[in-house]
Design an enzyme around this catalytic site. Structure first.
Site, PDB file in Angstrom:
ATOM      1  N   ASP A 123       0.809  -1.220   0.000  1.00  0.00           N
ATOM      2  CA  ASP A 123       0.000   0.000   0.000  1.00  0.00           C
ATOM      3  C   ASP A 123       0.839   1.265   0.000  1.00  0.00           C
ATOM      4  O   ASP A 123       0.324   2.352  -0.240  1.00  0.00           O
ATOM      5  CB  ASP A 123      -0.842   0.031   1.288  1.00  0.00           C
ATOM      6  CG  ASP A 123      -2.212  -0.567   1.099  1.00  0.00           C
ATOM      7  OD1 ASP A 123      -2.696  -0.563  -0.043  1.00  0.00           O
ATOM      8  OD2 ASP A 123      -2.795  -1.031   2.096  1.00  0.00           O
TER       9      ASP A 123
HETATM   10  C1  GLC Z   1      -0.659   2.551   5.693  1.00  0.00           C
HETATM   11  C2  GLC Z   1       0.085   1.370   6.254  1.00  0.00           C
HETATM   12  C3  GLC Z   1      -0.206   0.128   5.493  1.00  0.00           C
HETATM   13  C4  GLC Z   1      -1.674  -0.048   5.349  1.00  0.00           C
HETATM   14  C5  GLC Z   1      -2.359   1.219   4.816  1.00  0.00           C
HETATM   15  C6  GLC Z   1      -3.843   1.062   4.801  1.00  0.00           C
HETATM   16  O1  GLC Z   1      -0.243   2.814   4.417  1.00  0.00           O
HETATM   17  O2  GLC Z   1       1.459   1.575   6.258  1.00  0.00           O
HETATM   18  O3  GLC Z   1       0.374  -0.967   6.152  1.00  0.00           O
HETATM   19  O4  GLC Z   1      -1.932  -1.088   4.482  1.00  0.00           O
HETATM   20  O5  GLC Z   1      -2.026   2.304   5.610  1.00  0.00           O
HETATM   21  O6  GLC Z   1      -4.486   2.134   4.219  1.00  0.00           O
HETATM   22  C1  GLC Z   2      -1.716  -3.723   5.286  1.00  0.00           C
HETATM   23  C2  GLC Z   2      -2.920  -3.822   4.377  1.00  0.00           C
HETATM   24  C3  GLC Z   2      -2.674  -4.733   3.212  1.00  0.00           C
HETATM   25  C4  GLC Z   2      -1.388  -4.393   2.533  1.00  0.00           C
HETATM   26  C5  GLC Z   2      -0.231  -4.369   3.515  1.00  0.00           C
HETATM   27  C6  GLC Z   2       1.056  -3.927   2.880  1.00  0.00           C
HETATM   28  O1  GLC Z   2      -1.564  -4.904   5.992  1.00  0.00           O
HETATM   29  O2  GLC Z   2      -4.053  -4.238   5.087  1.00  0.00           O
HETATM   30  O3  GLC Z   2      -3.734  -4.647   2.300  1.00  0.00           O
HETATM   31  O4  GLC Z   2      -1.170  -5.339   1.522  1.00  0.00           O
HETATM   32  O5  GLC Z   2      -0.548  -3.481   4.560  1.00  0.00           O
HETATM   33  O6  GLC Z   2       1.072  -2.573   2.595  1.00  0.00           O
END
Ligand code: GLC
Ligand code: GLC
Length: 827
Positions: free
Chosen positions: A500
């Site tokens: 993400d």
């Molecule tokens: C932030 C976090 C990530 C998560 C995302 C959800 O980017 O670092 O882990 O998946 O928020 O929106």
């Molecule tokens: C968080 C989110 C997941 C994403 C991950 C890596 O765990 O829930 O959707 O893949 O972060 O950013």
């Protein structure tokens, strides 16, 4: 409080407790542990989170829109507010909390037992033993607090017990912000000692909460500030201090629930008090009784309460809950030489997978229940660890998810469980999302053999009239990527892929802007090697499915496109010694030895081999050796190296984190199992298992002072070696780590793998293990599998019910409870 002698004496315990495997519980032996260690109550619609000192809250289906009780996050101390009971010695006026919080009196023999769907907190204070079991009975929209008090003194004990909780005005976000309105709308009713919380019931809501007690009450409070008294909080409530409720009735301000019960206990006597917190809905036309009044129609609620205060009712409900869990755990049981593997696979890992299935990423002590509904990619991946436990619910979830897919084949990134509608605030455009549906459906088909799901007609974006068979949804998901290829023929990344925080089209320079929804670039350049690998996996699964459906043209198409993408990865996604991560908006490489920082990333090294890319030409081996050399640490495999030391506007959120945390070179446990699976695919069981062991929470129990999070569940992240707190876990419970680790250990390391045509037996396990056994229910039969090592390799010879069988697939036995004996000799 010093550790109790009990915990010190346990040979295999950690600093804060121990596993009681026979009872399937984790026992916490002191209250003042580094972080609240939590558990989940509820299986279906009514849920609660409870900490080891009874903190937490409850909700019905949706942690944001139907919050029953109030909880203040990020408090000081971290965890205050919850399902509290106060006890008072009415002879001396002394009072305490038997769960330690909030009064923090020094207790004797404190234990919190977190079990499957229940938590029991017990302690002793000046000869009074108190044990409270909290649980949600199966198929009920309520929770029970079953308090047992025992007088161990040799004189009579005159006691008062007070229950205490704070109601939330339903919408947790609004409840925490809209005070100008909310301080005026709180309403309750009281009848027969039951407290009814009915804020907004007068207008558009048809639901209310109730809080009942099995005993005659001596008083009650429904206004928080009356119960606490001026300028007091949870730790010093005036009603408890003075030993008498105020009988307050809430008009506005903060509706509260407290019963006061007086108990006289002879020496040695035990008494039980049951508190019931429930949620109830009435049909719109029958909200009030009498109909022209503003009084809640309580018929349904009263019947439910009556059924649960009957003597023995709580124990009976608990026995049903226990039976339910035993039945689920029996679906897959393993016996290996490693205690941590056994306990995680047999108890805690499937338990955590169920929590992620139910709650997705919405409500934990690190997810506020407000921000995130069910994620499209998250929920599909969660099925990998859940589908065998409850295939019918997995099926329903897949159809719900598919119904939020867009006609383009893309997907909303999230949906709210109450409405099952795509969340417009975050929208779509995460270009990996659609393929996870294929991964989820494939897992379902392999487990169940239920091909009818592909013919289910499902709408797009929940629009009536747009229904098409699920199979067609998967075709569109595949096409979504083919229609969005970048300059190198790799998939365009969109807002982000699995990571993400790799936001290559975002270029954000404004504080507070969302990295995930801001896009300043047209998105036609930045490409993801990760999505390419995921596309290969999806294409391979779709080809298998199409073949079994007799669709030769599609089989060919999927195979050809998957092969073509694998070739593109080879040409443009290979960096010489490992797989590249991406190309950014200027076409520059991400995750290459040419980069100053972030030279190598874990995701493509794990996922390319997992998808079958590079297995034959040596690139997978080289990539995994690079993981071992550059990314593996004693606490797990970090996400990339070197960590980004500063903010890179062209990379996005990943470089916003201080080095070693989260996606910036943290040990992001979700993707470690991809490397385990990759190692297993290449036949290295020692390495695969070693990576498994390093992040296995039970194996880390002894490191409790450093790890800090619960030793019975995975956390999303362990701080990486660039962080000052290397080895410290964070964000426990709600993470794809649960499903993927379960999948990696059971299906790839132990190698008992449901497949389209039967149960594949392909273990790739440590050479030092003499073998292991597995009991696996699969498509209506039970397989007892004995794996015996005769040599250091991974070659399997199968005997099924005494007859040697060529290959390594056990064909499904006829349904109806057949028991199949499988022996697998590994050489
Ligand atoms: C932030 C976090 C990530 C998560 C995302 C959800 O980017 O670092 O882990 O998946 O928020 O929106
Ligand atoms: C968080 C989110 C997941 C994403 C991950 C890596 O765990 O829930 O959707 O893949 O972060 O950013």
């Amino acid at each position: 409080m010093p550790p109790t002698p009990d915990s010190v004496a346990r040979p295999h315990g950690g600093p804060f407790g121990y596993f009681d495997d026979a009872r399937r519980e984790y026992v916490i032996t002191r209250p003042d542990i580094p972080l609240p260690w939590i558990n989940y109550l509820g299986c279906r619609d009514y849920f609660g989170i409870i900490s080891h000192t009874a903190g937490g809250y409850s909700f019905y289906r949706d942690a944001r829109l139907r919050r029953l009780t109030r909880y203040r996050y990020n408090n000081a101390p971290f965890d205050v507010g919850g399902r509290y009971i106060y006890l008072r010695d009415d002879a001396t006026g002394e009072h305490w909390s038997p769960s330690w919080q909030p009064t923090q009196n020094e207790l004797e023999d404190f234990t919190c037992r977190h079990g499957l769907g229940y938590t029991t907190i017990a302690s002793r204070y000046r000869g009074v033993e108190a044990s409270t079991r909290y649980f949600v009975p199966l198929d009920e929209d309520l929770e029970l607090w079953q308090l047992t008090l025992t007088n161990r003194r040799d004189v009579v004990a005159e006691l008062s017990a007070f229950s205490a909780l704070e109601f939330c005005l339903w919408d947790a976000q609004d409840d925490a912000t809209n005070f100008q309105r909310n301080f005026s709308i709180g309403e309750v009713e009281l009848e027969d000692g039951v407290i009814y919380h009915k804020t907004e019931y007068r207008e558009r809501r048809n639901h209310f909460a109730y809080f009942a007690c099995s005993e005659e009450i001596a008083g009650f409070d429904t206004q928080r500030d009356a119960f606490f008294g001026p300028y007091r909080g949870w730790d010093r409530p005036l009603a408890v201090e003075r030993g008498q409720s105020f009988n307050s009735v809430a008009h506005g301000w903060a509706p509260f629930g407290s019963h006061h019960v007086r108990l006289r206990l002879a020496p040695g006597e035990s008494r039980q008090v049951v508190f019931i917190l429930g949620y109830c809905e009435n049909p719109n036309e029958a909200k009030f009784d009498p109909p022209d009044s503003q009084t809640i129609n309580k018929r349904k609620a009263k019947a439910t309460i009556a059924a649960h205060v009957r003597p023995g009712a709580a124990d009976a409900a608990f026995a049903k809950l226990e039976a339910y869990w035993l039945e689920r755990l029996a679906v897959c049981r393993v016996e290996t030489p490693d205690v941590h593997t056994n306990r995680m696979v047999n108890i805690w890992n499937p338990y955590q997978c169920t929590a992620t299935f139910n709650i997705s990423r919405s409500a934990s002590f690190y997810e506020s229940g407000i921000g995130r509904g069910l994620g499209f990619r998250d929920s599909n991946q969660d099925l990998l660890g859940f589908v065998h436990l409850e295939p019918a619910r997995a099926r329903a979830r897949l159809l719900d998810l598919a119904a939020t897919q867009l006609p383009s084949g893309g997907a909303y990134h999230q949906f709210q469980p109450l409405t099952k509608r795509g969340n417009n605030d975050i929208g779509g455009g995460f270009n990996d999302d659609p393929h996870w549906l294929t991964v989820g459906v494939a897992a379902y088909l392999k487990e169940t053999g239920d091909w009818s799901i592909l013919d289910e007609r499902v709408p797009y974006d929940n629009r009536p009239g747009s229904e098409e068979p699920l199979e067609r949804h998967l075709e569109r998901a595949f096409a979504y990527t083919l229609e969005r290829l970048g300059p190198h023929g790799l998939p365009l990344i969109g807002r982000a892929d699995w990571n993400d925080c790799l936001n290559l089209n975002c270029f954000s320079d404004t504080p507070g802007q969302s990295f995930q929804t801001t896009a300043n670039k047209d998105g036609n350049v930045a490409e993801s090697v990760f999505i390419a690998a995921l596309f290969v996996l999806a294409g391979t699964e779709l080809a298998e499915i199409a073949m079994r459906r007799g669709k030769a043209k599609y089989t060919e198409l999927y195979r050809a496109e998957a092969a073509r993408m694998a070739g593109t990865i080879r040409r443009h996604g290979w960096d010489g010694s490992w797989f590249l991560r991406a190309y950014d908006d200027s076409g520059a490489k991400v995750g290459s030895h040419e980069c100053a920082e972030g030279k190598i990333f874990i995701e493509p090294q794990g996922f390319c081999p997992l998808a079958g890319v590079g297995l034959a030409d040596g690139t997978a081996r080289s990539a995994l050796d690079a993981v071992a050399e550059y990314l593996a640490t004693e606490h797990g495999i970090v996400l990339q190296q070197p960590a980004y030391s500063k903010y890179y506007i062209q990379l996005g959120e990943i470089s916003s984190y201080p080095p070693g945390y989260k996606e910036n070179a943290g040990i992001f446990c979700h993707n470690n199992p991809w490397v385990m699976i990759a190692e297993a695919r290449l036949g290295d069981g020692d390495r695969a298992f070693e990576y498994y062991r390093r992040i296995n929470p039970s194996a880390r129990e002894a490191l409790g002072e450093k790890h800090r999070c619960e030793p019975y569940v995975y956390a999303q992240m362990i701080a990486g070696r660039d962080a000052p707190t290397f080895g410290e876990a964070k964000n426990s419970w709600l993470t794809g780590t649960a499903a993927w680790n379960y999948h990696a250990i059971t299906q790839w390391i132990l190698g008992i793998r449901p497949d389209y045509d039967g149960l594949v037996i392909a273990p790739v396990f440590p050479r030092a293990w003499p073998g292991f056994s597995v009991e696996r229910a699969f498509r209506g039969a039970t397989y007892h599998i004995e794996v015996v090592r005769h040599g250091p390799g991974n070659r399997v010879s199968l005997t099924v019910d005494g007859t040697p069988v060529p290959g390594n697939v056990v064909p499904p036995a006829p349904r109806g409870g057949a028991r199949v004996e499988v022996e697998a000799v590994v050489q």
